[in-house]
Design a protein around this motif. Structure first.
Motif, PDB file in Angstrom:
ATOM      1  N   ILE A 154      16.603  -1.187 -10.208  1.00 19.37           N
ATOM      2  CA  ILE A 154      15.824  -1.950 -11.192  1.00 19.37           C
ATOM      3  C   ILE A 154      14.479  -1.274 -11.474  1.00 19.37           C
ATOM      4  O   ILE A 154      14.051  -1.179 -12.632  1.00 19.37           O
ATOM      5  CB  ILE A 154      15.637  -3.404 -10.700  1.00 19.37           C
ATOM      6  CG1 ILE A 154      17.010  -4.110 -10.676  1.00 19.37           C
ATOM      7  CG2 ILE A 154      14.642  -4.160 -11.575  1.00 19.37           C
ATOM      8  CD1 ILE A 154      17.023  -5.466  -9.976  1.00 19.37           C
ATOM      9  N   TYR A 193      15.275 -12.089   3.975  1.00 14.38           N
ATOM     10  CA  TYR A 193      15.244 -11.773   2.538  1.00 14.38           C
ATOM     11  C   TYR A 193      14.920 -13.019   1.717  1.00 14.38           C
ATOM     12  O   TYR A 193      14.020 -13.021   0.878  1.00 14.38           O
ATOM     13  CB  TYR A 193      16.593 -11.187   2.128  1.00 14.38           C
ATOM     14  CG  TYR A 193      16.631 -10.701   0.688  1.00 14.38           C
ATOM     15  CD1 TYR A 193      16.047  -9.493   0.323  1.00 14.38           C
ATOM     16  CD2 TYR A 193      17.246 -11.456  -0.311  1.00 14.38           C
ATOM     17  CE1 TYR A 193      16.086  -9.039  -0.996  1.00 14.38           C
ATOM     18  CE2 TYR A 193      17.289 -11.010  -1.621  1.00 14.38           C
ATOM     19  CZ  TYR A 193      16.711  -9.806  -1.954  1.00 14.38           C
ATOM     20  OH  TYR A 193      16.747  -9.359  -3.260  1.00 14.38           O
ATOM     21  N   LEU A 195       5.859   1.446   1.595  1.00 16.56           N
ATOM     22  CA  LEU A 195       5.191   0.152   1.427  1.00 16.56           C
ATOM     23  C   LEU A 195       5.398  -0.790   2.614  1.00 16.56           C
ATOM     24  O   LEU A 195       4.924  -1.916   2.589  1.00 16.56           O
ATOM     25  CB  LEU A 195       5.665  -0.507   0.134  1.00 16.56           C
ATOM     26  CG  LEU A 195       5.221   0.226  -1.141  1.00 16.56           C
ATOM     27  CD1 LEU A 195       5.960  -0.314  -2.360  1.00 16.56           C
ATOM     28  CD2 LEU A 195       3.719   0.125  -1.336  1.00 16.56           C
ATOM     29  N   ASP A 254       7.404   5.055  -4.678  1.00  9.53           N
ATOM     30  CA  ASP A 254       8.580   4.776  -3.840  1.00  9.53           C
ATOM     31  C   ASP A 254       8.430   5.567  -2.539  1.00  9.53           C
ATOM     32  O   ASP A 254       7.651   6.516  -2.462  1.00  9.53           O
ATOM     33  CB  ASP A 254       9.866   5.204  -4.550  1.00  9.53           C
ATOM     34  CG  ASP A 254      11.098   4.436  -4.070  1.00  9.53           C
ATOM     35  OD1 ASP A 254      11.578   3.544  -4.813  1.00  9.53           O
ATOM     36  OD2 ASP A 254      11.583   4.719  -2.955  1.00  9.53           O
ATOM     37  N   THR A 274      23.221  -2.105  -8.286  1.00  7.33           N
ATOM     38  CA  THR A 274      22.305  -1.085  -7.753  1.00  7.33           C
ATOM     39  C   THR A 274      22.792  -0.688  -6.357  1.00  7.33           C
ATOM     40  O   THR A 274      23.727  -1.284  -5.822  1.00  7.33           O
ATOM     41  CB  THR A 274      20.856  -1.626  -7.619  1.00  7.33           C
ATOM     42  OG1 THR A 274      20.832  -2.606  -6.574  1.00  7.33           O
ATOM     43  CG2 THR A 274      20.345  -2.239  -8.913  1.00  7.33           C
TER      44      THR A 274
HETATM   45  N1  LIG Z   1      20.347  -5.612  -7.008  1.00  4.22           N
HETATM   46  C1  LIG Z   1      20.372  -6.947  -6.945  1.00  4.22           C
HETATM   47  O1  LIG Z   1      21.430  -7.581  -7.017  1.00  4.22           O
HETATM   48  C2  LIG Z   1      19.072  -7.711  -6.779  1.00  4.22           C
HETATM   49  C3  LIG Z   1      19.125  -9.099  -6.905  1.00  4.22           C
HETATM   50  C4  LIG Z   1      17.960  -9.823  -6.775  1.00  4.22           C
HETATM   51  C5  LIG Z   1      16.763  -9.163  -6.528  1.00  4.22           C
HETATM   52  N2  LIG Z   1      16.750  -7.826  -6.403  1.00  4.22           N
HETATM   53  C6  LIG Z   1      15.468  -7.184  -6.142  1.00  4.22           C
HETATM   54  O2  LIG Z   1      15.258  -6.148  -7.070  1.00  4.22           O
HETATM   55  C7  LIG Z   1      14.345  -5.193  -6.504  1.00  4.22           C
HETATM   56  C8  LIG Z   1      14.905  -3.807  -6.722  1.00  4.22           C
HETATM   57  O3  LIG Z   1      16.087  -3.680  -5.948  1.00  4.22           O
HETATM   58  P1  LIG Z   1      17.335  -2.809  -6.432  1.00  4.22           P
HETATM   59  O4  LIG Z   1      18.471  -3.723  -6.577  1.00  4.22           O
HETATM   60  O5  LIG Z   1      16.937  -1.956  -7.549  1.00  4.22           O
HETATM   61  O6  LIG Z   1      17.619  -1.997  -5.103  1.00  4.22           O
HETATM   62  P2  LIG Z   1      17.518  -0.437  -4.777  1.00  4.22           P
HETATM   63  O7  LIG Z   1      17.791  -0.353  -3.330  1.00  4.22           O
HETATM   64  O8  LIG Z   1      18.331   0.326  -5.746  1.00  4.22           O
HETATM   65  O9  LIG Z   1      15.988  -0.105  -5.085  1.00  4.22           O
HETATM   66  C9  LIG Z   1      14.951  -0.465  -4.223  1.00  4.22           C
HETATM   67  C10 LIG Z   1      13.922   0.619  -4.234  1.00  4.22           C
HETATM   68  O10 LIG Z   1      12.845   0.231  -3.360  1.00  4.22           O
HETATM   69  C11 LIG Z   1      12.502   1.349  -2.572  1.00  4.22           C
HETATM   70  N3  LIG Z   1      11.924   0.922  -1.303  1.00  4.22           N
HETATM   71  C12 LIG Z   1      12.550   0.264  -0.300  1.00  4.22           C
HETATM   72  N4  LIG Z   1      11.730   0.158   0.758  1.00  4.22           N
HETATM   73  C13 LIG Z   1      10.566   0.774   0.404  1.00  4.22           C
HETATM   74  C14 LIG Z   1       9.346   1.018   1.090  1.00  4.22           C
HETATM   75  N5  LIG Z   1       9.166   0.655   2.382  1.00  4.22           N
HETATM   76  N6  LIG Z   1       8.353   1.661   0.451  1.00  4.22           N
HETATM   77  C15 LIG Z   1       8.533   2.082  -0.828  1.00  4.22           C
HETATM   78  N7  LIG Z   1       9.674   1.906  -1.512  1.00  4.22           N
HETATM   79  C16 LIG Z   1      10.683   1.247  -0.902  1.00  4.22           C
HETATM   80  C17 LIG Z   1      13.800   2.098  -2.356  1.00  4.22           C
HETATM   81  O11 LIG Z   1      13.579   3.449  -1.961  1.00  4.22           O
HETATM   82  C18 LIG Z   1      14.475   1.953  -3.696  1.00  4.22           C
HETATM   83  O12 LIG Z   1      14.152   3.027  -4.582  1.00  4.22           O
HETATM   84  C19 LIG Z   1      14.181  -5.575  -5.040  1.00  4.22           C
HETATM   85  O13 LIG Z   1      12.957  -6.255  -4.872  1.00  4.22           O
HETATM   86  C20 LIG Z   1      15.361  -6.510  -4.797  1.00  4.22           C
HETATM   87  O14 LIG Z   1      15.096  -7.411  -3.764  1.00  4.22           O
HETATM   88  C21 LIG Z   1      17.879  -7.059  -6.515  1.00  4.22           C
END
Ligand SMILES: NC(=O)c1ccc[n+]([C@@H]2O[C@H](COP(=O)([O-])OP(=O)(O)OC[C@H]3O[C@@H](n4cnc5c(N)ncnc54)[C@H](O)[C@@H]3O)[C@@H](O)[C@H]2O)c1
Length: 243
Positions: free
Chosen positions: A19, A148, A61, A38, A183
């Motif tokens: 995202i 979470y 982070l 990131d 994702t």
């Molecule tokens: N994919 C889903 O179904 C979904 C649903 C609800 C909410 N979300 C939220 O969307 C957001 C993005 O998630 P996504 O689905 O794109 O997942 P993703 O795993 O593809 O992306 C998450 C990103 O955050 C980075 N990250 C993780 N820990 C980190 C840290 N300690 N420091 C810096 N960067 C860090 C990762 O390297 C990654 O690039 C998140 O907050 C997730 O909770 C996702």
């Protein structure tokens, strides 16, 4: 595509994938410069090496960011907190390390970055927008996701609390609540036909979301088109939360 962010700079966390990367794509497509943050430096380099509109910063982070992290990124007027982690485990097996890391990345980092962003914006006379990435699990719990769901519901209330305090300064604070979006976070789950079908049965639209659909809503909330919206948490979930 419109150019709602021409001349603006946005800081986007979680920008190396999913995202967050889609948000970078969308905002730069609409004229923004983006500081992409990131912990995954190689993915950042791979994605943004040839993108003039994007500068990137490796940052873990789960540790507190430096005091000048936002201010040193330039005249940032949009902050998108998209970085997040999901550590699945039965409640009794959930380690203290996983609990702390989940709280640090999903909740403390958005809190600290927002504080820095607001100080920076107030120094410039106010204005600006924060968009947090919450979840359908801000509203409903899921098994084996205790940390979470706790952090995502807290992030929802942080969004509202900040919105209340910052409205007088012209700083809007909103969030999206994604449903299951394709994702890396859920790649294993989606590739298991049985689990994927079970999950999809809870989605009235019967499909997973695409990162660009989340990014479109983030861009709207960050833009002047949402000028009278603050404290909102917008589900982008194919109808999941209707039940
Ligand atoms: N994919 C889903 O179904 C979904 C649903 C609800 C909410 N979300 C939220 O969307 C957001 C993005 O998630 P996504 O689905 O794109 O997942 P993703 O795993 O593809 O992306 C998450 C990103 O955050 C980075 N990250 C993780 N820990 C980190 C840290 N300690 N420091 C810096 N960067 C860090 C990762 O390297 C990654 O690039 C998140 O907050 C997730 O909770 C996702």
């Amino acid at each position: 595509m419109t150019e709602r962010f021409l001349g603006a700079t946005a800081l986007v966390t979680g920008a190396a994938g999913g995202i967050g990367a889609a948000v970078v794509e969308r905002l730069t497509g609409e004229g923004a410069r983006v500081v992409a943050v990131d912990r995954d430096a190689s993915a950042l380099a791979e994605l943004y090496r040839h993108r003039d509109a994007v500068t990137w910063r490796e940052c873990d982070l789960s540790e507190p960011v430096r005091d000048d992290f936002v201010a040193s990124a330039g005249d940032v007027s949009v902050l998108v907190n998209a970085a997040g982690i999901l550590r699945r485990s039965p409640f009794l097996d959930h380690s203290l390390t996983d609990w702390r890391e989940t709280c640090a990345v999903n909740l403390s980092a958005p809190h600290r970055l927002a504080q820095q962003f607001v100080r920076h914006r107030l120094g410039l006379g106010g204005g600006g927008a924060i968009v947090n990435v919450c979840s359908i699990e801000s509203f409903t719990a899921a098994p084996e996701h205790a940390a979470y769901t706790v952090t995502k519901s807290a992030l929802m209330m942080l969004t509202k609390a900040f919105a209340l305090e910052l409205a007088p300064h012209g700083i809007r604070v909103n969030a999206i609540a994604p449903g299951v979006t394709a994702t890396n976070m859920n790649a294993a789950l989606r590739s298991d036909p049985e689990r994927a079908a079970r999950l999809l049965s809870g989605v009235p639209m019967r499909r997973f979301g695409a990162p660009r659909e989340q990014a479109a809503t983030v861009a709207f909330l960050a833009s002047d088109e949402a000028s009278y919206i603050t404290g909102a948490v917008v589900p982008v979930d194919g109808g999941w939360l209707t039940r």
